[in-house]
Design a protein around this motif. Structure first.
Motif, short mmCIF file in Angstrom:
data_model
loop_
_atom_site.label_atom_id
_atom_site.label_comp_id
_atom_site.label_asym_id
_atom_site.label_seq_id
_atom_site.Cartn_x
_atom_site.Cartn_y
_atom_site.Cartn_z
N LEU A 13 0.84 -1.20 0.00
CA LEU A 13 0.00 0.00 0.00
C LEU A 13 0.87 1.25 0.00
O LEU A 13 0.68 2.16 -0.81
N TRP A 14 1.86 1.28 0.91
CA TRP A 14 2.71 2.47 1.01
C TRP A 14 3.63 2.62 -0.19
O TRP A 14 3.91 3.74 -0.64
N LEU A 15 4.08 1.52 -0.76
CA LEU A 15 4.87 1.60 -1.99
C LEU A 15 4.04 2.28 -3.08
O LEU A 15 4.52 3.20 -3.77
N GLY A 16 2.81 1.87 -3.22
CA GLY A 16 1.92 2.48 -4.21
C GLY A 16 1.65 3.94 -3.92
O GLY A 16 1.65 4.78 -4.83
N ARG A 17 1.42 4.26 -2.66
CA ARG A 17 1.13 5.65 -2.31
C ARG A 17 2.33 6.56 -2.58
O ARG A 17 2.18 7.64 -3.12
N TYR A 18 3.52 6.12 -2.19
CA TYR A 18 4.71 6.94 -2.40
C TYR A 18 5.02 7.11 -3.89
O TYR A 18 5.36 8.20 -4.34
N THR A 19 4.92 6.03 -4.66
CA THR A 19 5.22 6.16 -6.08
C THR A 19 4.18 7.03 -6.79
O THR A 19 4.53 7.84 -7.65
N GLU A 20 2.93 6.91 -6.42
CA GLU A 20 1.90 7.78 -6.99
C GLU A 20 2.13 9.23 -6.60
O GLU A 20 1.97 10.15 -7.41
N ARG A 21 2.52 9.45 -5.35
CA ARG A 21 2.82 10.82 -4.90
C ARG A 21 3.97 11.42 -5.69
O ARG A 21 3.91 12.57 -6.11
N VAL A 22 5.01 10.64 -5.92
CA VAL A 22 6.15 11.13 -6.69
C VAL A 22 5.71 11.45 -8.12
O VAL A 22 6.02 12.52 -8.65
N TYR A 23 4.99 10.55 -8.75
CA TYR A 23 4.55 10.76 -10.12
C TYR A 23 3.68 12.01 -10.24
O TYR A 23 3.91 12.87 -11.10
N ARG A 83 11.43 6.72 0.32
CA ARG A 83 10.49 5.91 1.11
C ARG A 83 9.86 4.81 0.27
O ARG A 83 9.64 3.69 0.75
N ALA A 84 9.59 5.11 -1.00
CA ALA A 84 9.08 4.07 -1.90
C ALA A 84 10.13 2.97 -2.05
O ALA A 84 9.81 1.78 -1.98
N TYR A 85 11.38 3.38 -2.22
CA TYR A 85 12.47 2.41 -2.37
C TYR A 85 12.63 1.54 -1.12
O TYR A 85 12.82 0.32 -1.22
N ASP A 86 12.52 2.15 0.05
CA ASP A 86 12.63 1.39 1.30
C ASP A 86 11.58 0.29 1.36
O ASP A 86 11.85 -0.83 1.80
N ASN A 87 10.37 0.61 0.93
CA ASN A 87 9.31 -0.41 0.90
C ASN A 87 9.57 -1.45 -0.18
O ASN A 87 9.33 -2.64 0.02
#
Length: 118
Positions: A13-23, A83-87
């Protein structure tokens, strides 16, 4: 398909949220950056207000330097990518090495852009 744990689900979930936020942020920042280059006034404060982040920058130049690349700023693009990378690292088995490599490539490109800017 294997069963994944609640912890892994949360990380996905957090991986998706962070990558979407970055995009999303990169898309908005890119449009605003072009306007900031051509103007005399500092519209970066409007950008901060638009995406609901505090204006801690003080000038357009500082904003353009710090917002994309400051890993210590929790609102920056780079910190969200990290943070996306950490996940993603923890989820390597679930998402695969290819997906992880795309996230790593994005971080490398952010670092290259920072070096070119500074």
């Amino acid at each position: 398909m294997d069963i994944i744990s609640v912890e892994q689900t949360n990380r996905l979930l957090w991986l998706g949220r962070y990558t979407e936020r970055v995009y999303t942020t990169l898309r908005l920042y890119s449009n605003s950056f072009d306007m900031m280059i051509d103007e005399i006034t500092d519209s970066y404060a409007e950008f901060c207000n638009m995406i609901d982040i505090p204006d801690v920058y003080g000038s357009k130049e500082r904003f353009q330097e710090k917002y994309p690349f400051d890993e210590n700023n929790p609102d920056s693009i780079a910190s969200n990518m990290n943070r996306a990378y950490d996940n993603a690292i923890v989820l390597r088995e679930e998402i695969g090495s290819e997906t992880l490599s795309y996230i790593q490539l994005a971080i490398y490109e952010m670092n290259r852009a920072r070096v070119r800017l500074l």
